[in-house]
Design a protein around this motif. Structure first.
Motif, PDB file in Angstrom:
ATOM      1  N   VAL A 229      42.444  73.360  37.173  1.00 31.59           N
ATOM      2  CA  VAL A 229      41.297  72.943  38.068  1.00 31.59           C
ATOM      3  C   VAL A 229      40.636  74.420  38.214  1.00 31.59           C
ATOM      4  O   VAL A 229      39.328  74.289  38.436  1.00 31.59           O
ATOM      5  CB  VAL A 229      42.078  72.590  39.560  1.00 31.59           C
ATOM      6  CG1 VAL A 229      40.940  72.652  40.569  1.00 31.59           C
ATOM      7  CG2 VAL A 229      42.435  71.133  39.378  1.00 31.59           C
ATOM      8  N   ALA A 230      41.299  75.560  38.167  1.00 31.47           N
ATOM      9  CA  ALA A 230      40.403  76.751  38.628  1.00 31.47           C
ATOM     10  C   ALA A 230      39.612  77.019  37.376  1.00 31.47           C
ATOM     11  O   ALA A 230      38.564  77.491  37.653  1.00 31.47           O
ATOM     12  CB  ALA A 230      41.626  77.950  38.885  1.00 31.47           C
ATOM     13  N   LYS A 232      38.495  74.818  35.295  1.00 28.84           N
ATOM     14  CA  LYS A 232      37.359  73.857  35.322  1.00 28.84           C
ATOM     15  C   LYS A 232      36.287  74.074  36.425  1.00 28.84           C
ATOM     16  O   LYS A 232      35.032  73.722  36.012  1.00 28.84           O
ATOM     17  CB  LYS A 232      38.045  72.489  35.333  1.00 28.84           C
ATOM     18  CG  LYS A 232      38.647  71.987  33.940  1.00 28.84           C
ATOM     19  CD  LYS A 232      37.946  71.298  33.083  1.00 28.84           C
ATOM     20  CE  LYS A 232      38.664  71.222  31.626  1.00 28.84           C
ATOM     21  NZ  LYS A 232      39.561  70.062  31.524  1.00 28.84           N
ATOM     22  N   THR A 233      36.629  74.327  37.503  1.00 37.03           N
ATOM     23  CA  THR A 233      35.963  74.833  38.545  1.00 37.03           C
ATOM     24  C   THR A 233      34.961  75.899  38.183  1.00 37.03           C
ATOM     25  O   THR A 233      33.740  76.001  38.540  1.00 37.03           O
ATOM     26  CB  THR A 233      36.724  75.271  39.832  1.00 37.03           C
ATOM     27  OG1 THR A 233      37.468  73.924  40.045  1.00 37.03           O
ATOM     28  CG2 THR A 233      35.809  75.335  41.100  1.00 37.03           C
ATOM     29  N   ALA A 234      35.512  76.852  37.757  1.00 35.07           N
ATOM     30  CA  ALA A 234      34.682  78.105  37.320  1.00 35.07           C
ATOM     31  C   ALA A 234      33.737  77.775  36.167  1.00 35.07           C
ATOM     32  O   ALA A 234      32.542  78.283  36.212  1.00 35.07           O
ATOM     33  CB  ALA A 234      35.579  79.326  36.680  1.00 35.07           C
ATOM     34  N   GLY A 236      32.359  74.797  35.509  1.00 35.24           N
ATOM     35  CA  GLY A 236      31.297  74.003  36.338  1.00 35.24           C
ATOM     36  C   GLY A 236      30.376  74.877  37.214  1.00 35.24           C
ATOM     37  O   GLY A 236      29.100  74.734  37.150  1.00 35.24           O
ATOM     38  N   LEU A 237      30.861  75.667  37.858  1.00 33.68           N
ATOM     39  CA  LEU A 237      30.024  76.703  38.601  1.00 33.68           C
ATOM     40  C   LEU A 237      28.938  77.616  37.703  1.00 33.68           C
ATOM     41  O   LEU A 237      28.008  77.630  37.871  1.00 33.68           O
ATOM     42  CB  LEU A 237      30.869  77.370  39.553  1.00 33.68           C
ATOM     43  CG  LEU A 237      29.987  78.714  40.536  1.00 33.68           C
ATOM     44  CD1 LEU A 237      29.051  77.769  41.491  1.00 33.68           C
ATOM     45  CD2 LEU A 237      30.895  79.433  41.355  1.00 33.68           C
TER      46      LEU A 237
ATOM     47  N   ILE B 174      43.642  66.823  36.263  1.00 37.81           N
ATOM     48  CA  ILE B 174      43.227  67.565  34.927  1.00 37.81           C
ATOM     49  C   ILE B 174      42.811  67.025  33.697  1.00 37.81           C
ATOM     50  O   ILE B 174      43.007  65.923  33.729  1.00 37.81           O
ATOM     51  CB  ILE B 174      44.473  68.633  34.687  1.00 37.81           C
ATOM     52  CG1 ILE B 174      45.571  67.987  34.159  1.00 37.81           C
ATOM     53  CG2 ILE B 174      44.355  69.600  36.096  1.00 37.81           C
ATOM     54  CD1 ILE B 174      46.698  68.872  33.878  1.00 37.81           C
ATOM     55  N   GLY B 209      37.663  69.779  37.673  1.00 43.84           N
ATOM     56  CA  GLY B 209      37.269  70.814  38.508  1.00 43.84           C
ATOM     57  C   GLY B 209      35.641  71.027  38.189  1.00 43.84           C
ATOM     58  O   GLY B 209      34.937  71.327  39.268  1.00 43.84           O
ATOM     59  N   ASN B 210      35.020  70.884  36.930  1.00 36.55           N
ATOM     60  CA  ASN B 210      33.679  71.073  36.959  1.00 36.55           C
ATOM     61  C   ASN B 210      32.882  69.764  37.580  1.00 36.55           C
ATOM     62  O   ASN B 210      31.823  70.038  37.766  1.00 36.55           O
ATOM     63  CB  ASN B 210      33.372  71.174  35.340  1.00 36.55           C
ATOM     64  CG  ASN B 210      33.853  70.183  34.439  1.00 36.55           C
ATOM     65  OD1 ASN B 210      34.938  69.262  35.054  1.00 36.55           O
ATOM     66  ND2 ASN B 210      33.380  69.651  33.710  1.00 36.55           N
ATOM     67  N   ILE B 212      33.070  68.893  40.651  1.00 30.49           N
ATOM     68  CA  ILE B 212      32.544  69.131  42.025  1.00 30.49           C
ATOM     69  C   ILE B 212      31.070  69.760  41.898  1.00 30.49           C
ATOM     70  O   ILE B 212      30.279  69.530  42.875  1.00 30.49           O
ATOM     71  CB  ILE B 212      33.615  70.682  42.247  1.00 30.49           C
ATOM     72  CG1 ILE B 212      35.023  70.121  42.234  1.00 30.49           C
ATOM     73  CG2 ILE B 212      32.992  71.019  43.767  1.00 30.49           C
ATOM     74  CD1 ILE B 212      36.102  71.469  42.630  1.00 30.49           C
ATOM     75  N   PHE B 213      30.786  70.517  40.775  1.00 29.44           N
ATOM     76  CA  PHE B 213      29.485  71.135  40.927  1.00 29.44           C
ATOM     77  C   PHE B 213      28.566  70.366  40.221  1.00 29.44           C
ATOM     78  O   PHE B 213      27.301  70.291  40.341  1.00 29.44           O
ATOM     79  CB  PHE B 213      29.430  72.676  40.385  1.00 29.44           C
ATOM     80  CG  PHE B 213      30.267  73.701  41.286  1.00 29.44           C
ATOM     81  CD1 PHE B 213      29.829  74.061  42.360  1.00 29.44           C
ATOM     82  CD2 PHE B 213      31.526  73.967  40.668  1.00 29.44           C
ATOM     83  CE1 PHE B 213      30.477  74.651  43.170  1.00 29.44           C
ATOM     84  CE2 PHE B 213      32.219  74.660  41.695  1.00 29.44           C
ATOM     85  CZ  PHE B 213      31.787  75.158  42.746  1.00 29.44           C
ATOM     86  N   VAL B 226      45.557  73.179  45.944  1.00 35.41           N
ATOM     87  CA  VAL B 226      44.592  73.178  44.762  1.00 35.41           C
ATOM     88  C   VAL B 226      43.186  73.521  45.361  1.00 35.41           C
ATOM     89  O   VAL B 226      42.354  74.046  44.824  1.00 35.41           O
ATOM     90  CB  VAL B 226      44.616  71.861  44.251  1.00 35.41           C
ATOM     91  CG1 VAL B 226      43.385  71.503  43.115  1.00 35.41           C
ATOM     92  CG2 VAL B 226      45.859  71.518  43.497  1.00 35.41           C
ATOM     93  N   VAL B 229      42.512  76.871  46.287  1.00 31.80           N
ATOM     94  CA  VAL B 229      42.206  77.837  44.921  1.00 31.80           C
ATOM     95  C   VAL B 229      41.061  77.501  44.528  1.00 31.80           C
ATOM     96  O   VAL B 229      40.080  78.512  43.947  1.00 31.80           O
ATOM     97  CB  VAL B 229      43.368  77.359  43.975  1.00 31.80           C
ATOM     98  CG1 VAL B 229      43.051  77.985  42.727  1.00 31.80           C
ATOM     99  CG2 VAL B 229      44.842  78.092  44.486  1.00 31.80           C
ATOM    100  N   ALA B 230      40.370  76.170  44.397  1.00 30.41           N
ATOM    101  CA  ALA B 230      39.443  75.907  43.761  1.00 30.41           C
ATOM    102  C   ALA B 230      38.144  76.663  44.515  1.00 30.41           C
ATOM    103  O   ALA B 230      37.148  77.132  44.022  1.00 30.41           O
ATOM    104  CB  ALA B 230      39.067  74.453  43.679  1.00 30.41           C
ATOM    105  N   THR B 233      38.108  80.545  44.172  1.00 27.99           N
ATOM    106  CA  THR B 233      37.683  80.605  42.775  1.00 27.99           C
ATOM    107  C   THR B 233      36.234  80.801  42.383  1.00 27.99           C
ATOM    108  O   THR B 233      35.507  81.357  42.131  1.00 27.99           O
ATOM    109  CB  THR B 233      38.249  79.806  41.804  1.00 27.99           C
ATOM    110  OG1 THR B 233      39.648  79.691  41.672  1.00 27.99           O
ATOM    111  CG2 THR B 233      38.057  80.178  40.128  1.00 27.99           C
ATOM    112  N   LEU B 237      33.718  83.752  41.611  1.00 26.22           N
ATOM    113  CA  LEU B 237      32.682  83.800  40.382  1.00 26.22           C
ATOM    114  C   LEU B 237      31.319  83.882  41.197  1.00 26.22           C
ATOM    115  O   LEU B 237      30.468  84.796  40.366  1.00 26.22           O
ATOM    116  CB  LEU B 237      33.014  82.314  39.730  1.00 26.22           C
ATOM    117  CG  LEU B 237      32.170  82.418  38.482  1.00 26.22           C
ATOM    118  CD1 LEU B 237      32.401  83.363  37.664  1.00 26.22           C
ATOM    119  CD2 LEU B 237      32.157  81.056  37.811  1.00 26.22           C
TER     120      LEU B 237
END
Lengths: 359, 359
Positions: A229-230, A232-234, A236-237, B174, B209-210, B212-213, B226, B229-230, B233, B237
């Motif tokens: 998740v971390a 993929k979140t990164a 995405g951002l 995930i 995760g991606n 979200i954005f 989770v 952390v997201a 993170t 970034l």
């Protein structure tokens, strides 16, 4: 054969890699007609495979049905038995992550003392270095012992690849002001602390999500769900950032003119944030070195992944994981500095098995 | 009194908010000498408190020892009993998150059918809208039922604040190519799907995760570990990005000149990414509205948090959560569109209790 683009990307990457590393040899695995273009290259061995694992094939298909897939044959190249040494020192694939992990685990088996292999990836950080995170998705439900194993394997990886004998380790947790972590995380904290006290790892305590990019520790340990998740979140951002910058600079002719003037600055920025420079995740805990390239990697990115595998092999990552895990099982310091010097690179053949293509 | 700056930030924010919202009233809670500056303001009631919860005070201190803290007195303002109605419609604090959650839970209790309150926050997304994530740290070990409750409460929040009667919900999971999620996540997926089939929520399946954005769904549901952390993170970034852009543009006189020319573009970009515009997390599932401002908020950001609380109160968030949870318990559709229209704002006093200061 692997990734979204197959040999159209992986072959040029191999060629560029070979040109830069005159001591390296590559074993190319794939459908004969697809890898034939490399048949006259120096320091290359072609190994045929009759099928390809597609990006959307299930783990079951990869494991049980496609037994002569390029993915599987490539992994076989790094398998050593008592009778026969491994044909290659490391395997690189841009294919289906789940299939690669399952096949690698089945073919190679795990190192003694490792319950589950982990996926480790180096993310860029603010110190112009990188923070190695693991696990990134191989294991969703982890015990405290698994997290300790990840910490030990991550330390072996960073010491091999970055040459830091005693890299720092942080345990990914949540904000201080809240109830700190789950039961598993609390137990893992105790195990990691004890391992740190024994000199097995250089444990620095809890870190939070923002510490990944701050570079607070060299290694960040977490379970595969949280890590995925971390990551993929990164991703995405980062993609949102890139799009917004592009949008703002292409708003009208004036902003486009400014973009032109700002191009060298924007390019430098782009270079520093370029995820391609970080391509290549290590599958740790197996009796053989396996690296995973991003499926969408271009030739530049895939070459980076081959280089990572090559460096890991040169610096004896496999021995280091083995030694550190053995020391952890004994409860003795395991960084074994006397054995840490690279064995010399003249006999090393960094080996890249490029596998299955997207359907 | 709350946050890193206390009344030096919160009082100007309150004043600006009052000027823009002539129908709003504020109840300011704090040490008498610190809030005295507001004594002659219109539509303001001052409520004294004799102590302050420090940012590093433990939850125990906030709960058991500082019984007349500004934090607790502020939360008391939104408590209604059978005999006495609440003095305010919503409470806003920039203080210690753990203390605020614990005190709010103790004083207000949870809504029937809610086991655990959750923290919900709207993150900016690529569609120029926002994605609401919950939980962000109140609950580290969640069951599938908790995740369903989060989905229902998040739907109530987004329908109240954004006016979408049927906001979409995604379950954070995930990568497809890996073993999908833990047991809890798999069970939660089934519960959410069943709730979606009954029309209780608008469930769209798993997200990563991606997403979200990307803004794939209006709401992203996850456990507090989770989610925290997201969030962290992403914060890390974003901060690295901002620093790198600054570094590259201030490298030499030429790049500084370019930065000057690019200033309008960079400022627009900065505005779109400005986290202050998103300040204010909702504590959901309590019998009273409580909003948490970031501790480091400036006056602009704190005003945004007050505005969020005001909007939530105007649009009857409390009733909506109650109705939706009741419908979920019954297994009946719960968005109750007939009751969804705001009750009119003339009698609403958006109420902000600004509390404890950092030590």
């Amino acid at each position: 054969m692997g990734g979204d683009h197959g040999p159209s990307i992986t072959l040029p990457a191999c060629r560029a890699f070979l040109a830069k590393h005159p001591d390296a040899e590559l074993v190319l695995v794939g459908l004969p007609e697809d890898i034939a273009a490399a048949k006259d290259w120096e320091r290359v061995t072609l190994v045929p495979a009759s099928e390809v694992v597609a990006m959307d094939d299930s783990v079951e298909v990869a494991l049980r049905r496609k037994k002569d897939s390029s993915l599987r044959v490539a992994v076989m190249q790094v398998k050593a038995t008592a009778a026969v040494p491994a044909k290659a020192h490391a395997c690189v694939s841009a294919g289906n992550t789940g299939a690669l992990m399952a096949v690698a685990r089945y073919v190679l088996k795990t190192v003694e003392g490792i319950d589950r292999p982990a996926i480790a990836f180096a993310m860029p950080n603010q110190l112009d270095g990188s923070t190695t995170m693991l696990d990134l998705g191989a294991n969703v439900d982890c015990t405290a012992e698994h997290l300790l194993q990840f910490a030990v394997m991550g330390s072996a990886l960073v010491s091999a690849v970055n040459g830091q004998e005693s890299p720092t380790v942080g345990l990914l947790n949540i904000g201080e002001e809240l109830i700190k972590g789950s039961e598993v995380i609390k137990q893992a904290g105790e195990l990691l602390r004890a391992a740190g006290d024994k000199g097995l790892i250089n444990f620095r305590g809890n870190v939070e999500g923002n510490d990944i990019f701050k570079g607070t520790t060299d290694i960040v340990v977490c379970d595969g769900f949280v890590g995925n998740v971390a990551l993929k979140t990164a991703e995405g951002l980062a993609s949102m950032f890139a799009n917004l910058i592009k949008q703002e600079f292409s708003r009208n002719w004036l902003t486009k003119l400014v973009a032109l003037a700002a191009l060298p600055v924007l390019n430098r920025f782009k270079h520093r944030m370029d995820h391609r420079r970080y391509n290549g995740a290590a599958l740790l805990g197996l009796r053989g070195l396996v690296f995973k390239s991003h499926g969408s990697a271009d030739a530049f990115a895939f070459e980076v992944a081959i280089k990572k595998a090559y460096d890991a092999a040169r610096h004896r990552l496999l021995d280091r994981v083995h030694d550190r895990i053995a020391a952890t099982l004994d409860g003795q310091p395991g960084s074994v500095p006397g054995k840490a010097a690279p064995e010399g690179t003249s006999t090393t053949d960094g080996s890249a098995g490029t596998q299955h293509r997207a359907a």
